[in-house]
Scaffold this active site. Structure first.
Site, mmCIF file in Angstrom:
data_model
loop_
_atom_site.group_PDB
_atom_site.id
_atom_site.type_symbol
_atom_site.label_atom_id
_atom_site.label_comp_id
_atom_site.label_asym_id
_atom_site.label_seq_id
_atom_site.Cartn_x
_atom_site.Cartn_y
_atom_site.Cartn_z
ATOM 1 N N ASP A 171 -22.245 22.290 -20.381
ATOM 2 C CA ASP A 171 -21.405 22.624 -21.538
ATOM 3 C C ASP A 171 -20.505 21.473 -21.966
ATOM 4 O OD1 ASP A 171 -22.095 25.220 -21.839
ATOM 5 O OD2 ASP A 171 -20.408 26.029 -20.710
ATOM 6 N N LYS A 192 -21.207 24.084 -26.480
ATOM 7 C CA LYS A 192 -20.716 24.791 -27.662
ATOM 8 C C LYS A 192 -19.206 24.700 -27.611
ATOM 9 C CE LYS A 192 -22.890 28.570 -26.379
ATOM 10 N NZ LYS A 192 -22.200 29.703 -25.968
ATOM 11 N N MET A 199 -9.198 30.498 -25.531
ATOM 12 C CA MET A 199 -9.614 30.223 -26.910
ATOM 13 C C MET A 199 -8.576 30.764 -27.902
ATOM 14 S SD MET A 199 -13.659 31.127 -26.354
ATOM 15 C CE MET A 199 -13.402 32.402 -25.121
#
Ligand code: SAH
Length: 263
Positions: free
Chosen positions: A42, A64, A178
């Site tokens: 990642d 991502k 996030m």
């Protein structure tokens, strides 16, 4: 057991890479990284961790990051399945712990659909690493009986679909993953549901890396403080009374919101 024997041909391990500092890897993760023939990783996996991968092992970036999609989840699933069916020894390296907002269930399911069973090696999740860097305890006797890991990821322009009443618990520590883009909404909704505007907050970015930044603020100042910090770095937001409790810690480990230019 020799490292090579940890992964058989056609087997897949989802491996937690921790928050970035290679010294925070488990010994097992490091062994699995040496046993693989291919490693899919990642964007969140730290460079120092990638540097531990021996040169002869094929590495494939499938990162991502919000706003910067390089591969859709289905494509990643397909790559893992194809590698396993081709007899590779596969490591899927993920930031933090694979079981926390890591899409690991989709990958395990996709592999199972093709008769491949995946195993998981845990890693240190961002919330644990942030608490450690700031010398805090996520749970705290008398202050926090509950720790809630929350994703604040939403489609652009859509409000977060969260149970704010359950989150606004003064006896709980909230770890928002996030959450930077949603800082205003998090602050407004928690206050609207009864959390004190002065509830302590820690905004932690690039935790465990040399560029780590820890900023202490309060719930009502969270939007301003988040805005003042550089964007684009992985950022975790910790909220709760336990986050403001003074443990015995060196002053140098703290940066207060007032040190932050526009907060
Ligand atoms: N599986 C990961 C989380 C993936 S979701 C884990 O267990 O940590 C991605 C989010 O994790 C980022 O947006 C950020 O909120 C958080 N995160 C991951 N690594 C981080 C780091 N080094 N510093 C701060 N936050 C981090």
């Amino acid at each position: 057991m020799r490292d090579e024997d940890l992964i058989g041909p056609g087997e897949v391990w989802l491996v937690g890479a921790g928050p970035g500092d290679p010294d925070l890897l488990t010994r097992k993760a490091e062994k699995l990284m040496r046993a693989a023939t291919v490693i899919f990783y990642d964007a969140l996996v730290g460079q120092g961790v990638l540097d531990l991968i021996p040169a002869h092992i094929r590495r494939v970036a499938v990162g991502k990051r919000s706003g910067r999609h390089s591969k859709a989840q289905d494509d990643i699933n397909d790559l893992l399945v194809a590698a396993a069916l081709a007899g590779e020894r596969v490591v899927r390296l993920k930031g933090g712990d694979p079981s926390i907002f890591g899409r690991s269930a989709e990958e395990v399911d996709a592999l199972a659909d093709h008769g491949v069973s995946a195993r998981i090696c845990p890693g240190i999740t961002a919330a644990s690493a942030a608490a450690a860097s700031a010398t805090l305890s996520l749970s705290l006797r008398g202050f926090a009986r509950r720790v809630q890991f929350v994703t604040a990821h939403a489609m652009a322009g859509t409000p977060l679909d969260l149970d704010w009443a359950a989150l606004a618990d003064a006896q709980s520590t909230l770890a928002f993953y996030m959450g930077r883009a949603a800082a205003s909404e998090i602050s407004a909704m928690l206050v609207a549901h009864g959390l004190s505007p002065t509830t302590p907050v820690l905004i932690a970015s690039d935790v465990s890396l040399p560029t780590e930044r820890l900023v202490h603020t309060r719930l009502d100042l969270l939007p301003l403080t988040a805005q003042a910090l550089a964007d684009g770095k992985p950022t975790l937001i910790l909220i709760g009374q336990a986050i403001g409790a003074r443990l015995h810690r060196p002053q140098s480990a703290r940066i207060d919101a007032q040190d932050c230019p526009s907060a």
